[in-house]
Design a protein around this motif. Structure first.
Motif, PDB file in Angstrom:
ATOM      1  N   MET A 114       0.820  -1.325   0.122  1.00  0.00           N
ATOM      2  CA  MET A 114      -0.053  -0.028  -0.241  1.00  0.00           C
ATOM      3  C   MET A 114       0.879   1.219   0.134  1.00  0.00           C
ATOM      4  SD  MET A 114      -3.160   1.158   2.564  1.00  0.00           S
ATOM      5  CE  MET A 114      -4.548   0.724   1.673  1.00  0.00           C
ATOM      6  N   HIS A 115       0.505   2.246  -0.692  1.00  0.00           N
ATOM      7  CA  HIS A 115       1.183   3.447  -0.843  1.00  0.00           C
ATOM      8  C   HIS A 115       1.116   4.322   0.443  1.00  0.00           C
ATOM      9  CE1 HIS A 115       2.616   7.118  -3.112  1.00  0.00           C
ATOM     10  NE2 HIS A 115       1.616   7.788  -2.465  1.00  0.00           N
ATOM     11  N   ASN A 116       2.311   4.863   0.805  1.00  0.00           N
ATOM     12  CA  ASN A 116       2.259   5.678   2.223  1.00  0.00           C
ATOM     13  C   ASN A 116       1.948   7.147   1.788  1.00  0.00           C
ATOM     14  OD1 ASN A 116       3.224   7.364   4.082  1.00  0.00           O
ATOM     15  ND2 ASN A 116       5.187   6.262   4.191  1.00  0.00           N
ATOM     16  N   ALA A 117       0.801   7.489   2.312  1.00  0.00           N
ATOM     17  CA  ALA A 117       0.165   9.062   2.045  1.00  0.00           C
ATOM     18  C   ALA A 117       1.194   9.945   2.350  1.00  0.00           C
ATOM     19  CB  ALA A 117      -0.973   9.001   3.022  1.00  0.00           C
ATOM     20  N   ASN A 118       2.201   9.889   3.425  1.00  0.00           N
ATOM     21  CA  ASN A 118       3.211  10.879   3.643  1.00  0.00           C
ATOM     22  C   ASN A 118       4.189  11.112   2.616  1.00  0.00           C
ATOM     23  OD1 ASN A 118       2.198  10.938   6.302  1.00  0.00           O
ATOM     24  ND2 ASN A 118       3.439   9.163   7.156  1.00  0.00           N
ATOM     25  N   ASP A 119       4.285  10.041   1.626  1.00  0.00           N
ATOM     26  CA  ASP A 119       5.252  10.409   0.422  1.00  0.00           C
ATOM     27  C   ASP A 119       4.408  10.868  -0.705  1.00  0.00           C
ATOM     28  OD1 ASP A 119       7.507   9.723   2.052  1.00  0.00           O
ATOM     29  OD2 ASP A 119       7.167   7.714   1.263  1.00  0.00           O
ATOM     30  N   CYS A 120       2.946  11.094  -0.640  1.00  0.00           N
ATOM     31  CA  CYS A 120       2.290  11.226  -1.710  1.00  0.00           C
ATOM     32  C   CYS A 120       2.265  12.678  -2.213  1.00  0.00           C
ATOM     33  CB  CYS A 120       0.677  10.855  -1.497  1.00  0.00           C
ATOM     34  SG  CYS A 120      -0.584  11.330  -2.804  1.00  0.00           S
ATOM     35  N   ILE A 121       2.737  13.006  -3.523  1.00  0.00           N
ATOM     36  CA  ILE A 121       2.750  14.051  -4.000  1.00  0.00           C
ATOM     37  C   ILE A 121       1.496  15.109  -3.859  1.00  0.00           C
ATOM     38  CG2 ILE A 121       2.336  13.539  -6.369  1.00  0.00           C
ATOM     39  CD1 ILE A 121       4.681  15.966  -7.385  1.00  0.00           C
ATOM     40  N   PHE A 122       0.353  14.260  -4.111  1.00  0.00           N
ATOM     41  CA  PHE A 122      -0.951  14.911  -4.059  1.00  0.00           C
ATOM     42  C   PHE A 122      -1.409  15.465  -2.753  1.00  0.00           C
ATOM     43  CE2 PHE A 122      -2.745  13.257  -8.422  1.00  0.00           C
ATOM     44  CZ  PHE A 122      -1.864  14.051  -9.336  1.00  0.00           C
ATOM     45  N   CYS A 123      -1.118  14.508  -1.810  1.00  0.00           N
ATOM     46  CA  CYS A 123      -1.412  14.841  -0.246  1.00  0.00           C
ATOM     47  C   CYS A 123      -0.725  16.099  -0.020  1.00  0.00           C
ATOM     48  CB  CYS A 123      -0.897  13.681   0.736  1.00  0.00           C
ATOM     49  SG  CYS A 123      -1.981  12.357   0.474  1.00  0.00           S
ATOM     50  N   LYS A 124       0.703  16.175  -0.569  1.00  0.00           N
ATOM     51  CA  LYS A 124       1.391  17.615  -0.295  1.00  0.00           C
ATOM     52  C   LYS A 124       0.943  18.741  -0.845  1.00  0.00           C
ATOM     53  CE  LYS A 124       5.755  14.881   0.432  1.00  0.00           C
ATOM     54  NZ  LYS A 124       6.905  14.582   0.239  1.00  0.00           N
TER      55      LYS A 124
END
Length: 117
Positions: free
Chosen positions: A1-11
């Motif tokens: 599963m993708h880590n939301a902390n590293d997500c460009i769109f979350c940033k």
């Protein structure tokens, strides 16, 4: 599963990195795509991190209504009502998804062909 902390769109949603923001609602942020494939190419990005549309599940009805409403608003704001536009949700690798964060492409300003490729 993708880590939301590293997500460009979350940033982008958290305003940690800049983006050309067109519109913002309680659940979505709309930005101009940095690699547009049409004169008008916007991304409707979920503020809540979902890896793809497959993960939305319980909120699907609420999100769907808001997405359809946003598409109508964007069509008016970007003068795409008369000639039309395309909305796409790329999902997983074979669907062309390149960022593991649920988002919708709103594209207008040129004629699109079918099949999309």
């Amino acid at each position: 599963m993708h880590n939301a902390n590293d997500c460009i769109f979350c940033k982008i949603v958290n305003k940690e990195i800049p983006a050309d923001i067109v519109k913002e609602t309680a659940n979505f942020i709309v930005i101009k795509d940095i690699n547009p494939v049409s004169p008008i190419h916007l991304l409707i990005i979920s503020k809540r991190h979902y890896n793809s549309i497959l993960d939305v599940k319980g909120e699907g009805e609420i999100y769907g209504n808001e997405i359809f409403g946003l598409c109508g608003e964007l069509a008016v704001e970007f003068n795409a009502v008369d000639k039309g536009f395309r909305v796409a949700i790329n999902t997983k690798e074979d669907g062309g998804q390149t960022v593991d964060h649920m988002h919708i492409h709103f594209m207008a300003g040129r004629r699109f062909t079918w099949p999309p490729g």
